[in-house]
Every structure is written in C-alpha cells, then in structure tokens.
Design an enzyme around this catalytic site. Structure first.
Site, short mmCIF file in Angstrom:
data_model
loop_
_atom_site.label_atom_id
_atom_site.label_comp_id
_atom_site.label_asym_id
_atom_site.label_seq_id
_atom_site.Cartn_x
_atom_site.Cartn_y
_atom_site.Cartn_z
N VAL A 185 0.84 -1.20 0.00
CA VAL A 185 0.00 0.00 0.00
C VAL A 185 0.88 1.26 0.00
O VAL A 185 1.72 1.44 0.88
CB VAL A 185 -0.94 0.02 1.22
CG1 VAL A 185 -1.82 1.26 1.17
CG2 VAL A 185 -1.80 -1.24 1.25
N LYS A 186 0.68 2.08 -1.03
CA LYS A 186 1.40 3.35 -1.10
C LYS A 186 0.69 4.40 -0.23
O LYS A 186 -0.52 4.59 -0.34
CB LYS A 186 1.48 3.86 -2.54
CG LYS A 186 2.48 3.11 -3.40
CD LYS A 186 2.50 3.64 -4.82
CE LYS A 186 3.36 4.85 -4.96
NZ LYS A 186 3.52 5.25 -6.38
N ILE A 187 1.47 5.04 0.61
CA ILE A 187 0.97 6.06 1.53
C ILE A 187 1.75 7.34 1.28
O ILE A 187 2.98 7.31 1.21
CB ILE A 187 1.15 5.62 2.99
CG1 ILE A 187 0.50 4.26 3.26
CG2 ILE A 187 0.64 6.68 3.94
CD1 ILE A 187 -1.00 4.26 3.33
#
Length: 222
Positions: free
Chosen positions: A88-90
């Site tokens: 997951v890119k944050i």
C-alpha cells in the site's frame, strides 16, 4: 538491484513480464485513471490491480487516496485484501505516517511515496515503512540532485540498520538507473520506455550489422 515497472498499463506489464527481468510494479492514481478510461479495460481499479498481481510475482504498489489516517488505514486494508502481492502506497504526510505505523503493526506492507528529503525518509523508516520512494526526476526538474538524495537516504538507513528498502522513483532516463545501481539502491521503478532504452546501444546495433554482413559474404554462392 531489483527492477520494477512503473505503470498500470496491462499490455506493458505483460510484455515486461515476458523478459523475465521485472520483479515488481508501482502504480499511482493517475496511472490507474488512464487505464480505466480505455476501451475494453477493466471497469474497476481493483480488477486492474488484481490482474497486475497475477502477471508479476512480486510487490505491486497501490496507492490510497484518503487524506486522514483513519480513512487511509481502512482504505489500505481493502487494498491489501485484493491480493497478497499488494503493497500500500501512503503519501509522505503526518497523517500518512500515522497510518503507516498502524498498518505496520497489522503486518500490512507500505511504500511511503512522494519523498523529497532525507529526513522524510528517516521518519518513514521509523514509522515502519517497508519501502520509501524518493522521486529523483522531480527533484532534477527543479535543478536539484535527485541521486544525492538517494545516497543520503541509503547512508542513513545503513547507519541505523533500518530494514526499509529504497525504491528509486520518478526515473526519467537510463542514467538514473545506472546511478541507482552504483549507489546500491535496492530497487528502481522504471517506466516502460526507459526499460526498453536500457537494452539499446548503437555499438550493439553496429556490431550485429557487421556480423550479419560478414556471414552473408562468407556464404554467398560463387
């Protein structure tokens, strides 16, 4: 150094996967939006992500669009449930790092994106990020030195033994890939056109032409 492809285009990913050299994929909302607008493309971004995960046996970054930590965490859980390959890119914000800490505690891998300073990378690593993505091309675009940022991040991570891996992102040309490899970056995520350019050299073409010409002369009748 691992090579990821930076795209959500399924045709590009299929082609790159056939080379046997690509070990992961990074996407972002802009890249996904372009694919969803194409005729015959999957109608939901979750379907695109799942198909990418089927094509590539490695990490596939999918980005949240929420801005507050609780909503990011909920969105991240949904993304991680799409496939075991999903990372997951944050975004690199205070709320983003709050979310990274919670997700790390749950065993959800994260890629902190839009990193433009070594202290941002330090904070992301301390929060428990699996990866950080310094955007070297965007720094170069503003007369900075993107690869110097990568060198500083690698030095900091080495100083303190952080397990966080560096994904060199916003790659513009083969020189960025070369410099990333020379610095010892774990990963470079590269657009399809730049990946193709890595194969090419005019001296290779000239050499092949010479070999073909010599062989044809040697086998010409009479």
């Amino acid at each position: 150094m691992k090579l990821f492809i930076d795209t959500a285009n399924l045709e590009e990913i299929r082609e790159a996967a056939s080379w046997g050299l690509i070990e992961g994929v990074t996407t972002n909302p802009s890249l996904l939006a372009k694919e969803l607008g194409k005729a015959g493309a999957p109608v939901r971004f979750e379907e695109v992500i799942h198909e990418i995960c089927r094509l590539i046996d490695g990490p596939v970054s999918a980005e949240v669009t929420s801005e507050q930590a609780p909503a990011m965490v909920e969105e991240a859980r949904r993304l991680a449930a799409i496939h075991e390959h999903v990372v997951v890119k944050i975004p690199m914000t205070l709320e983003g790092l709050k979310a990274v800490g919670r997700l790390s505690a749950e065993g959800i891998r994260t890629n902190v994106t839009l990193v433009f300073s070594p202290t941002q990378a330090l904070l992301a690593a301390k929060a428990g990020a699996s990866y950080v993505s310094p955007f070297v091309g965007r720094i170069d675009d503003r007369s900075g030195d993107g690869m110097e940022l990568v060198a500083q991040i690698l030095q900091i991570f080495d100083n303190y033994g952080f397990p966080t891996e560096v994904i060199v992102a916003s790659v513009r040309h083969p020189r960025h890939v070369l410099e990333a490899a020379l610095l010892g970056a774990e990963i470079a995520t590269v657009p399809y056109a730049v990946l193709r350019a890595l194969f090419a050299h005019p001296l290779t073409d000239l050499g092949l032409e010479g070999f073909r010409a010599d062989w044809e002369r040697a086998n010409r009748p009479g």
